[in-house]
Scaffold this motif. Structure first.
Motif, PDB file in Angstrom:
ATOM      1  N   GLN A   1       0.617  -1.283   0.429  1.00  0.00           N
ATOM      2  CA  GLN A   1       0.140   0.704  -0.391  1.00  0.00           C
ATOM      3  C   GLN A   1       0.791   1.129  -0.212  1.00  0.00           C
ATOM      4  OE1 GLN A   1      -2.445  -0.569   3.308  1.00  0.00           O
ATOM      5  NE2 GLN A   1      -3.912  -1.697   2.525  1.00  0.00           N
ATOM      6  N   LEU A   2       1.895   1.286   0.360  1.00  0.00           N
ATOM      7  CA  LEU A   2       3.213   2.686   0.777  1.00  0.00           C
ATOM      8  C   LEU A   2       2.851   3.185  -1.477  1.00  0.00           C
ATOM      9  CD1 LEU A   2       5.286   4.372   1.803  1.00  0.00           C
ATOM     10  CD2 LEU A   2       6.819   1.856   0.884  1.00  0.00           C
ATOM     11  N   ASN A   3       2.967   2.710  -1.778  1.00  0.00           N
ATOM     12  CA  ASN A   3       2.789   2.908  -3.203  1.00  0.00           C
ATOM     13  C   ASN A   3       1.860   4.307  -3.676  1.00  0.00           C
ATOM     14  OD1 ASN A   3       2.577   3.947  -6.432  1.00  0.00           O
ATOM     15  ND2 ASN A   3       1.133   2.110  -6.415  1.00  0.00           N
ATOM     16  N   GLY A   4       0.446   3.931  -2.658  1.00  0.00           N
ATOM     17  CA  GLY A   4      -0.665   4.301  -2.836  1.00  0.00           C
ATOM     18  C   GLY A   4      -0.716   5.645  -1.874  1.00  0.00           C
ATOM     19  N   VAL A   5       0.107   5.660  -0.736  1.00  0.00           N
ATOM     20  CA  VAL A   5      -0.043   6.461  -0.124  1.00  0.00           C
ATOM     21  C   VAL A   5       1.362   7.903  -0.563  1.00  0.00           C
ATOM     22  CG1 VAL A   5       1.586   7.190   1.979  1.00  0.00           C
ATOM     23  CG2 VAL A   5       0.057   5.109   1.936  1.00  0.00           C
TER      24      VAL A   5
END
Length: 358
Positions: free
Chosen positions: A238-242
């Motif tokens: 989910q880091l990419n989305g953040v």
């Protein structure tokens, strides 16, 4: 309807396994006790029994890097193999029991969910901390080098890492320039509706004063503090989305062409390196390695695997870097050094941002 049915059946199986009278809980408890007793004895033979799991949030002393790393790697691999074998055995037993009730087809669809559930119950509490300890001891040399490089580069700027002005998210970004042009266009056209839609100048100044990608740095810290290897995988994916949300929030209320805010593979890696440096997350290398090894036990490849590879590539690049600060004059050399790492994700667009509302 089929997905809802599978969720209900999965929930029913989990509820059944969590009952006190279910032998599943006793089997898991006995395995955990035997597992810890056996592998703690192995560490004792290596004179590493003094390590405690309550130090998992602190780095190992730099002068305390164990010399017998090959033996530690062997113990860690053997431990993960035994956990995997036990996990497969329990999943097989559960499948046999529920085959008569649910049928073969539904069980195949539920297998990954059941396997994850069992694994989470096995690798929890003391087993989780013990495994993490093994990864920390094994990776102590890399952690020391990475920590040293991050300390030397703590003042590096997004520009010095080659992040373009639209994605730098600081006072050197193109935000103020684009905003002033938008205000002039709005005034020249005397378009009240468009002028009201623009973000206020105070809001723009506030964005420029904030630390770039601060939300992503906090997200990276969650990976360390989460005491579940599966949740670590989820957080990394989910880091990419953040990161994308950080860019969206920075440019909210400003109309800009979508390709200007596209985070391609090269920019993504530069941004990730900046987040790792500024995040100063203790033992992040060990936690990521733990999650990466866990990903090998997934039943099918997932997007989290790509995110893990990218994150590990950033660690490797930082460890290999010799400069304390990446100046503009050495930026080209930095990009050349990282090209083999970046080539794996070359020409893959991470995300295209839609144009901000006018």
């Amino acid at each position: 309807m089929k997905i809802a049915s599978l969720k209900n059946e999965s929930k029913a199986i989990k509820t059944s396994l969590e009952k006190k009278e279910n032998p599943f809980r006793r089997l898991v408890n006995e395995f955990q006790k035997t597992f810890l007793r056996h592998y703690r004895a192995q560490l004792h033979k290596l004179n590493l029994s003094s390590y405690k799991h309550d130090t998992c949030t602190r780095p190992l002393p730099r002068n305390n890097v164990p010399a017998n790393s090959a033996a530690i790697i062997k113990i860690r691999k053997d431990a993960m193999i035994n956990i995997d074998h036990f996990n497969r055995l329990i999943v097989r037993c559960i499948s046999v029991f529920y085959r008569q009730i649910l049928g073969e087809e539904k069980l195949v669809n539920l297998k990954e969910c059941i396997s994850t559930y069992v694994f989470c119950h096995v690798v929890k509490r003391e087993v989780y901390y013990f495994l993490l300890l093994l990864y920390r001891v094994e990776s102590s040399a890399e952690e020391c080098v990475l920590s040293s490089k991050i300390d030397k580069m703590r003042d590096v700027t997004p520009q010095e890492l080659g992040i373009n002005p639209y994605l730098s998210l600081n006072e050197t970004s193109s935000l103020l320039e684009v905003y002033k042009k938008a205000v002039l266009q709005s005034e020249s056209k005397n378009n009240a509706r468009k002028e009201n839609a623009l973000a206020s100048e105070a809001s723009i100044r506030d964005r420029l004063d904030k630390k770039p990608y601060e939300a992503a740095q906090n997200w990276l810290r969650k990976i360390v503090w989460t005491a579940s290897p599966w949740k670590k995988l989820k957080l990394i994916s989910q880091l990419n989305g953040v990161i994308c949300d950080c860019v969206d929030a920075f440019w909210r209320g400003i109309s800009v062409r979508s390709e200007k805010l596209t985070v391609d593979a090269d920019q993504y890696i530069s941004i990730m390196i900046y987040i790792i440096i500024q995040g100063k997350v203790t033992n992040i290398y060990s936690h990521t390695k733990f999650a990466a090894d866990l990903a090998l036990y997934e039943l099918k490849p997932s997007y989290s695997n790509y995110c893990l590879v990218t994150l590990q590539a950033c660690f490797s690049h930082l460890i290999e870097m010799g400069q304390s600060v990446v100046s503009a004059s050495t930026r080209d050399g930095l990009q050349e050094q990282s090209s083999p790492i970046r080539s794996a994700a070359k020409n893959k667009e991470i995300r295209s941002f839609s144009e901000a509302p006018a």
